[in-house]
Design a protein around this motif. Structure first.
Motif, PDB file in Angstrom:
ATOM      1  N   HIS A  22       0.936  -1.032   0.238  1.00 34.89           N
ATOM      2  CA  HIS A  22       0.036  -0.257  -0.120  1.00 34.89           C
ATOM      3  C   HIS A  22       0.860   1.206  -0.209  1.00 34.89           C
ATOM      4  CE1 HIS A  22      -3.565  -2.513   0.859  1.00 34.89           C
ATOM      5  NE2 HIS A  22      -3.030  -3.257   1.626  1.00 34.89           N
ATOM      6  N   GLY A  23       2.173   1.120   0.285  1.00 38.85           N
ATOM      7  CA  GLY A  23       2.953   2.305   0.015  1.00 38.85           C
ATOM      8  C   GLY A  23       3.047   2.987   1.325  1.00 38.85           C
ATOM      9  N   THR A  24       3.941   4.104   1.229  1.00 37.31           N
ATOM     10  CA  THR A  24       4.368   4.796   2.369  1.00 37.31           C
ATOM     11  C   THR A  24       3.869   6.326   2.690  1.00 37.31           C
ATOM     12  OG1 THR A  24       6.252   5.951   1.328  1.00 37.31           O
ATOM     13  CG2 THR A  24       6.783   3.575   2.174  1.00 37.31           C
ATOM     14  N   ASP A  25       2.760   6.402   1.889  1.00 36.73           N
ATOM     15  CA  ASP A  25       2.277   7.887   2.126  1.00 36.73           C
ATOM     16  C   ASP A  25       1.516   8.146   3.548  1.00 36.73           C
ATOM     17  OD1 ASP A  25       2.693   8.243  -0.404  1.00 36.73           O
ATOM     18  OD2 ASP A  25       0.566   8.058  -1.171  1.00 36.73           O
ATOM     19  N   ARG A  26       1.052   7.054   4.280  1.00 37.19           N
ATOM     20  CA  ARG A  26       0.282   6.972   5.547  1.00 37.19           C
ATOM     21  C   ARG A  26       1.348   6.961   6.735  1.00 37.19           C
ATOM     22  NH1 ARG A  26      -5.483   4.863   4.081  1.00 37.19           N
ATOM     23  NH2 ARG A  26      -6.088   6.675   2.902  1.00 37.19           N
ATOM     24  N   VAL A  27       2.649   6.278   6.564  1.00 40.14           N
ATOM     25  CA  VAL A  27       3.425   5.904   7.421  1.00 40.14           C
ATOM     26  C   VAL A  27       4.650   6.573   7.463  1.00 40.14           C
ATOM     27  CG1 VAL A  27       4.771   3.904   8.582  1.00 40.14           C
ATOM     28  CG2 VAL A  27       2.337   3.619   7.446  1.00 40.14           C
ATOM     29  N   ARG A  28       5.050   7.066   8.889  1.00 40.76           N
ATOM     30  CA  ARG A  28       6.303   7.766   8.708  1.00 40.76           C
ATOM     31  C   ARG A  28       7.598   7.103   9.625  1.00 40.76           C
ATOM     32  NH1 ARG A  28       6.249  13.229  12.682  1.00 40.76           N
ATOM     33  NH2 ARG A  28       5.200  11.944  13.852  1.00 40.76           N
ATOM     34  N   SER A  29       6.979   5.929  10.589  1.00 36.73           N
ATOM     35  CA  SER A  29       8.417   5.275  11.254  1.00 36.73           C
ATOM     36  C   SER A  29       7.714   4.166  11.636  1.00 36.73           C
ATOM     37  CB  SER A  29       8.720   6.048  12.383  1.00 36.73           C
ATOM     38  OG  SER A  29       7.525   6.330  13.312  1.00 36.73           O
ATOM     39  N   LEU A  30       8.545   2.948  11.919  1.00 38.10           N
ATOM     40  CA  LEU A  30       8.026   1.828  12.485  1.00 38.10           C
ATOM     41  C   LEU A  30       8.868   1.473  13.363  1.00 38.10           C
ATOM     42  CD1 LEU A  30       6.375  -0.937  12.302  1.00 38.10           C
ATOM     43  CD2 LEU A  30       7.926  -1.762  10.702  1.00 38.10           C
ATOM     44  N   THR A  31       8.459   1.165  14.679  1.00 37.61           N
ATOM     45  CA  THR A  31       9.083   0.884  15.905  1.00 37.61           C
ATOM     46  C   THR A  31       8.520  -0.542  16.331  1.00 37.61           C
ATOM     47  OG1 THR A  31       9.336   3.355  16.753  1.00 37.61           O
ATOM     48  CG2 THR A  31       9.818   1.371  18.239  1.00 37.61           C
ATOM     49  N   THR A  32       9.628  -1.336  16.229  1.00 39.17           N
ATOM     50  CA  THR A  32       9.288  -2.735  16.663  1.00 39.17           C
ATOM     51  C   THR A  32       9.547  -3.401  18.310  1.00 39.17           C
ATOM     52  OG1 THR A  32      11.181  -3.635  15.691  1.00 39.17           O
ATOM     53  CG2 THR A  32       9.376  -3.293  14.102  1.00 39.17           C
ATOM     54  N   LEU A  33       8.983  -4.124  18.517  1.00 35.46           N
ATOM     55  CA  LEU A  33       9.413  -5.090  19.967  1.00 35.46           C
ATOM     56  C   LEU A  33       9.332  -6.348  19.634  1.00 35.46           C
ATOM     57  CD1 LEU A  33       6.623  -3.143  22.078  1.00 35.46           C
ATOM     58  CD2 LEU A  33       9.140  -2.820  22.745  1.00 35.46           C
ATOM     59  N   GLY A  34      10.489  -6.852  19.687  1.00 36.19           N
ATOM     60  CA  GLY A  34      10.704  -8.403  19.362  1.00 36.19           C
ATOM     61  C   GLY A  34      10.382  -8.516  17.992  1.00 36.19           C
ATOM     62  N   PRO A  35      10.800  -7.767  16.952  1.00 38.69           N
ATOM     63  CA  PRO A  35      10.652  -7.971  15.581  1.00 38.69           C
ATOM     64  C   PRO A  35      10.814  -9.361  15.147  1.00 38.69           C
ATOM     65  CG  PRO A  35      12.427  -6.624  15.806  1.00 38.69           C
ATOM     66  CD  PRO A  35      12.085  -6.734  17.092  1.00 38.69           C
ATOM     67  N   MET A  36      10.485  -9.830  14.037  1.00 38.68           N
ATOM     68  CA  MET A  36      10.729 -11.262  13.406  1.00 38.68           C
ATOM     69  C   MET A  36      11.033 -11.409  12.101  1.00 38.68           C
ATOM     70  SD  MET A  36       7.844 -13.833  15.398  1.00 38.68           S
ATOM     71  CE  MET A  36       9.084 -14.748  15.270  1.00 38.68           C
ATOM     72  N   TRP A  37      11.910 -10.282  11.765  1.00 42.77           N
ATOM     73  CA  TRP A  37      12.493  -9.797  10.311  1.00 42.77           C
ATOM     74  C   TRP A  37      12.880 -11.271   9.527  1.00 42.77           C
ATOM     75  CZ3 TRP A  37       9.940  -5.887   9.052  1.00 42.77           C
ATOM     76  CH2 TRP A  37      10.154  -4.822   9.812  1.00 42.77           C
ATOM     77  N   HIS A  38      13.630 -12.126  10.378  1.00 44.44           N
ATOM     78  CA  HIS A  38      14.096 -13.352   9.782  1.00 44.44           C
ATOM     79  C   HIS A  38      13.459 -14.461  10.465  1.00 44.44           C
ATOM     80  CE1 HIS A  38      17.042 -11.086   7.741  1.00 44.44           C
ATOM     81  NE2 HIS A  38      17.195 -10.276   8.782  1.00 44.44           N
ATOM     82  N   GLY A  39      12.392 -14.427  11.231  1.00 43.97           N
ATOM     83  CA  GLY A  39      11.561 -15.627  11.829  1.00 43.97           C
ATOM     84  C   GLY A  39      12.358 -16.184  13.072  1.00 43.97           C
ATOM     85  N   THR A  40      12.035 -17.403  13.316  1.00 39.00           N
ATOM     86  CA  THR A  40      12.497 -18.162  14.267  1.00 39.00           C
ATOM     87  C   THR A  40      13.324 -19.423  14.036  1.00 39.00           C
ATOM     88  OG1 THR A  40      12.060 -18.933  16.446  1.00 39.00           O
ATOM     89  CG2 THR A  40      10.289 -19.095  14.985  1.00 39.00           C
ATOM     90  N   GLU A  41      14.259 -19.900  14.717  1.00 33.86           N
ATOM     91  CA  GLU A  41      14.885 -21.162  14.405  1.00 33.86           C
ATOM     92  C   GLU A  41      14.424 -22.019  15.643  1.00 33.86           C
ATOM     93  OE1 GLU A  41      15.897 -24.602  13.450  1.00 33.86           O
ATOM     94  OE2 GLU A  41      16.276 -23.020  11.690  1.00 33.86           O
ATOM     95  N   ILE A  42      13.324 -21.598  16.489  1.00 38.09           N
ATOM     96  CA  ILE A  42      12.903 -22.432  17.521  1.00 38.09           C
ATOM     97  C   ILE A  42      12.660 -23.857  17.120  1.00 38.09           C
ATOM     98  CG2 ILE A  42      10.604 -21.947  17.554  1.00 38.09           C
ATOM     99  CD1 ILE A  42      10.476 -21.452  20.549  1.00 38.09           C
ATOM    100  N   ALA A  43      13.251 -24.787  18.068  1.00 34.89           N
ATOM    101  CA  ALA A  43      13.134 -26.295  17.854  1.00 34.89           C
ATOM    102  C   ALA A  43      13.638 -26.854  16.557  1.00 34.89           C
ATOM    103  CB  ALA A  43      11.658 -26.663  18.153  1.00 34.89           C
ATOM    104  N   GLY A  44      14.523 -26.015  15.847  1.00 35.19           N
ATOM    105  CA  GLY A  44      15.248 -26.558  14.688  1.00 35.19           C
ATOM    106  C   GLY A  44      14.050 -26.741  13.514  1.00 35.19           C
ATOM    107  N   LEU A  45      12.939 -25.818  13.626  1.00 34.70           N
ATOM    108  CA  LEU A  45      11.946 -26.289  12.404  1.00 34.70           C
ATOM    109  C   LEU A  45      12.721 -25.702  11.292  1.00 34.70           C
ATOM    110  CD1 LEU A  45       8.949 -25.183  14.566  1.00 34.70           C
ATOM    111  CD2 LEU A  45       9.464 -27.185  13.536  1.00 34.70           C
TER     112      LEU A  45
END
Length: 272
Positions: free
Chosen positions: A133-156
């Motif tokens: 949808h583009g960036t017209d309405r968003v100025r910044s993104l602040t993340t808590l515990g972001p998952m940019w690369h997912g999780t390797e929990i349990a070796g999945l």
């Protein structure tokens, strides 16, 4: 070797476990007024969560003179299992829900530029929104515990890669999706190397023109390994800080005082 037994089992158990591990719901503060100014802070919750996790942070933000808009995304629908949590239907569905919420918010405002605070998989939902949808309405993104690369929990992730290498991935996925997705389509998406994460990064992460701040915990517990939580181009805040405060688990981040302070510092309109 395939990933089928692991992924189905973990997806089912994950929803139940995450629902129990998530902070107990707290009703939104009735004294917090709806947004009426030019700017707003939009709050995007995690997988298997609800907007109630933002109760403490909303109080903080209101005290700093900011208005807040909590968004509910990914609630069970149609033939999905009716679990009393949101964030289950997957990132693409979540991005559409976020777009609908911003459309509703911006209909009533002459100016509409928001800052987004996202928890966990909410970071992926917001990123998909920016891509679609583009960036017209968003100025910044602040993340808590972001998952940019997912999780390797349990070796999945390693098990899934073996399935790809053996050429069994597509066949297994065709059997797995009808079983897993009605319960939690988003559960398989957060596994490192998932189709969703591959596509998200192929389309570009981060998005140009958006200020990113990633607040990560050394003992996150869900983001495994924890260093996968931040983008190299983001402003990164790592908890615990130099004050040796207790380490914060993934599900406690929206309520933790040090994490909330980091959010306030990161937001452009907070004055901190």
């Amino acid at each position: 070797m395939t990933r089928f037994p692991w992924s189905v089992m973990v997806s089912a158990v994950a929803v139940l476990t995450l629902g129990m591990a998530a902070p107990s719901p707290a009703g939104a503060d009735p004294n917090i007024a709806p947004c009426s100014g030019a700017d707003a802070v939009v709050l995007v919750h995690d997988l298997a969560s609800t907007p109630d996790v933002w109760s403490d942070l909303r109080t903080d933000l209101t005290g700093a003179g900011l208005c807040t808009v909590p968004v509910t995304w990914g609630e069970p629908a149609g033939t999905d299992v009716p679990i009393p949590l949101a964030g289950l239907r997957g990132v693409d569905a979540g991005a559409r829900d976020l777009a609908d919420a911003l459309d509703e918010l911006c209909e009533q405002r002459s100016q509409c530029t928001v800052d987004v605070v996202a928890h966990g998989a909410g970071s992926l939902v917001t990123q998909r929104y920016l891509q679609d949808h583009g960036t017209d309405r968003v100025r910044s993104l602040t993340t808590l515990g972001p998952m940019w690369h997912g999780t390797e929990i349990a070796g999945l992730a390693a098990a899934e890669q073996i399935s790809r290498d053996l050429g069994t991935y597509d066949a297994v996925l065709a059997v797995e999706k009808p079983l897993v997705d009605p319960l939690c389509a988003g559960c398989r998406e957060i596994i490192a190397g998932s189709d969703l994460l591959r596509d998200l990064h192929s389309r570009g992460v981060p998005t140009a023109g958006i200020d990113y701040t990633d607040i990560v915990s050394r003992c996150d517990g869900l983001v495994v390994p924890p260093e996968n939580g931040a983008l190299p181009t983001s402003t990164v805040v790592t908890l615990p800080g130099p004050d040796s405060s207790p380490c914060v688990h993934h599900w406690e981040l929206p309520r933790d005082g040090s994490a909330r302070d980091a959010v306030l510092t990161a937001l452009p309109g907070s004055g901190m």
